[in-house]
Design a protein around this motif. Structure first.
Motif, PDB file in Angstrom:
ATOM      1  N   MET A 195       8.607 -11.567  -8.810  1.00 26.63           N
ATOM      2  CA  MET A 195       7.294 -10.925  -8.650  1.00 26.63           C
ATOM      3  C   MET A 195       7.169 -10.287  -7.274  1.00 26.63           C
ATOM      4  SD  MET A 195       4.464 -13.225 -10.585  1.00 26.63           S
ATOM      5  CE  MET A 195       3.187 -12.121 -10.110  1.00 26.63           C
ATOM      6  N   ALA A 196       7.694 -10.944  -6.249  1.00 24.87           N
ATOM      7  CA  ALA A 196       7.634 -10.382  -4.893  1.00 24.87           C
ATOM      8  C   ALA A 196       8.450  -9.092  -4.825  1.00 24.87           C
ATOM      9  CB  ALA A 196       8.145 -11.401  -3.877  1.00 24.87           C
ATOM     10  N   ALA A 197       9.600  -9.074  -5.479  1.00 27.16           N
ATOM     11  CA  ALA A 197      10.441  -7.869  -5.461  1.00 27.16           C
ATOM     12  C   ALA A 197       9.777  -6.733  -6.251  1.00 27.16           C
ATOM     13  CB  ALA A 197      11.809  -8.193  -6.042  1.00 27.16           C
ATOM     14  N   PHE A 198       9.215  -7.043  -7.428  1.00 28.01           N
ATOM     15  CA  PHE A 198       8.546  -6.005  -8.225  1.00 28.01           C
ATOM     16  C   PHE A 198       7.256  -5.551  -7.558  1.00 28.01           C
ATOM     17  CE2 PHE A 198      10.712  -7.531 -12.333  1.00 28.01           C
ATOM     18  CZ  PHE A 198      11.727  -6.626 -12.155  1.00 28.01           C
ATOM     19  N   GLY A 199       6.602  -6.449  -6.852  1.00 30.97           N
ATOM     20  CA  GLY A 199       5.349  -6.096  -6.173  1.00 30.97           C
ATOM     21  C   GLY A 199       5.555  -5.034  -5.120  1.00 30.97           C
ATOM     22  N   ARG A 200       6.743  -4.998  -4.535  1.00 28.42           N
ATOM     23  CA  ARG A 200       7.033  -3.969  -3.534  1.00 28.42           C
ATOM     24  C   ARG A 200       7.140  -2.580  -4.184  1.00 28.42           C
ATOM     25  NH1 ARG A 200       5.406  -4.874   0.998  1.00 28.42           N
ATOM     26  NH2 ARG A 200       6.896  -3.458   1.920  1.00 28.42           N
ATOM     27  N   MET A 201       7.411  -2.521  -5.494  1.00 29.26           N
ATOM     28  CA  MET A 201       7.549  -1.235  -6.179  1.00 29.26           C
ATOM     29  C   MET A 201       6.192  -0.659  -6.589  1.00 29.26           C
ATOM     30  SD  MET A 201      10.763  -1.888  -8.623  1.00 29.26           S
ATOM     31  CE  MET A 201      12.341  -2.370  -8.017  1.00 29.26           C
ATOM     32  N   LEU A 202       5.193  -1.535  -6.754  1.00 32.28           N
ATOM     33  CA  LEU A 202       3.859  -1.060  -7.163  1.00 32.28           C
ATOM     34  C   LEU A 202       3.055  -0.637  -5.935  1.00 32.28           C
ATOM     35  CD1 LEU A 202       2.857  -3.860  -9.698  1.00 32.28           C
ATOM     36  CD2 LEU A 202       3.545  -1.537 -10.251  1.00 32.28           C
ATOM     37  N   PRO A 203       2.184   0.348  -6.075  1.00 31.18           N
ATOM     38  CA  PRO A 203       1.307   0.679  -4.944  1.00 31.18           C
ATOM     39  C   PRO A 203       0.330  -0.474  -4.699  1.00 31.18           C
ATOM     40  CG  PRO A 203       1.045   2.276  -6.753  1.00 31.18           C
ATOM     41  CD  PRO A 203       2.046   1.266  -7.185  1.00 31.18           C
ATOM     42  N   ARG A 204      -0.031  -0.675  -3.431  1.00 36.57           N
ATOM     43  CA  ARG A 204      -0.883  -1.820  -3.074  1.00 36.57           C
ATOM     44  C   ARG A 204      -2.252  -1.759  -3.766  1.00 36.57           C
ATOM     45  NH1 ARG A 204      -0.045  -4.345   2.829  1.00 36.57           N
ATOM     46  NH2 ARG A 204       2.201  -4.424   2.733  1.00 36.57           N
ATOM     47  N   GLN A 205      -2.756  -0.612  -4.057  1.00 39.93           N
ATOM     48  CA  GLN A 205      -4.074  -0.515  -4.688  1.00 39.93           C
ATOM     49  C   GLN A 205      -4.054  -1.126  -6.093  1.00 39.93           C
ATOM     50  OE1 GLN A 205      -2.485   2.219  -3.444  1.00 39.93           O
ATOM     51  NE2 GLN A 205      -3.623   2.459  -1.526  1.00 39.93           N
ATOM     52  N   LEU A 236      10.890 -14.875   0.723  1.00 43.50           N
ATOM     53  CA  LEU A 236      12.113 -14.317   0.139  1.00 43.50           C
ATOM     54  C   LEU A 236      12.994 -13.702   1.230  1.00 43.50           C
ATOM     55  CD1 LEU A 236      13.677 -13.548  -2.467  1.00 43.50           C
ATOM     56  CD2 LEU A 236      12.371 -11.422  -2.475  1.00 43.50           C
ATOM     57  N   VAL A 237      12.379 -12.926   2.128  1.00 49.40           N
ATOM     58  CA  VAL A 237      13.136 -12.315   3.221  1.00 49.40           C
ATOM     59  C   VAL A 237      13.673 -13.399   4.160  1.00 49.40           C
ATOM     60  CG1 VAL A 237      12.918 -10.830   5.263  1.00 49.40           C
ATOM     61  CG2 VAL A 237      11.941 -10.108   3.084  1.00 49.40           C
TER      62      VAL A 237
END
Length: 178
Positions: free
Chosen positions: A19-29, A49-50
């Protein structure tokens, strides 16, 4: 009402990482509408994760510990040879091909509760006899007169070990060797 009846999903580490990795692909809004966790939680999972990616396994600082076999050998040498100090034990180990500092030998003996060499030598008479019993012989020389008035000369030896007895035959007339 339905929101209170449905239990929150239990996420594993792998789920959180995904989810953290996919969340970086979605815009924050769109995070609030598309994810069922708050954005702060998602950011925390990403930080973890990092951090896991760039954290190396922890190693003990300093020298590696001395092996159990070497420790047992040091203690055994000290107990079997009470007159040996830690430097003598270190020298004997060096002769066996085991490199160990004299201070390490001293530390091992201290941790094992073995007294320093001068104190290990202090022992009472019964302890000394018990240690030396296998190598102590008593001897006596005596004469025995028989009923027929013959005289036998007897040289008698006794080992202090409980499982041994030694007696030497004796001639009726002692001879001088020399």
């Amino acid at each position: 009402m339905l929101e209170r009846q449905v239990a929150r999903p239990q996420l594993t580490q792998a789920d959180r990482a995904l989810m953290a990795a996919f969340g970086r692909m979605l815009p924050r809004q769109t995070w609030r509408q598309s994810l069922f966790v708050p954005p702060t939680t998602l950011l925390r999972w990403h930080r973890e994760l990092v951090a896991r990616r760039w954290t190396y396994p922890h190693r003990r600082s300093g020298r590696p510990p001395t092996g159990a076999e070497v420790r047992e050998l040091v203690v055994r040498l000290a107990r079997e040879n009470p007159g040996w100090g830690y430097r003598r034990i270190q020298g004997e180990l060096l002769g066996l091909g085991i490199k160990l500092a004299a201070s390490t030998v001293w530390t091992i003996l201290k941790e094992a509760g073995v007294e320093p060499a001068p104190k290990r030598l202090e022992q009472n008479w019964s302890e000394f006899l018990r240690q030396q019993a296998a190598s102590i012989l008593e001897c006596d020389f005596l004469t025995v007169d028989t009923l027929l008035l013959k005289r036998f000369y007897v040289l008698f030896f006794i080992e202090l070990r409980p499982d041994a007895f030694a007696s030497l035959g004796s001639p009726p007339i002692p001879t001088v060797i020399g």
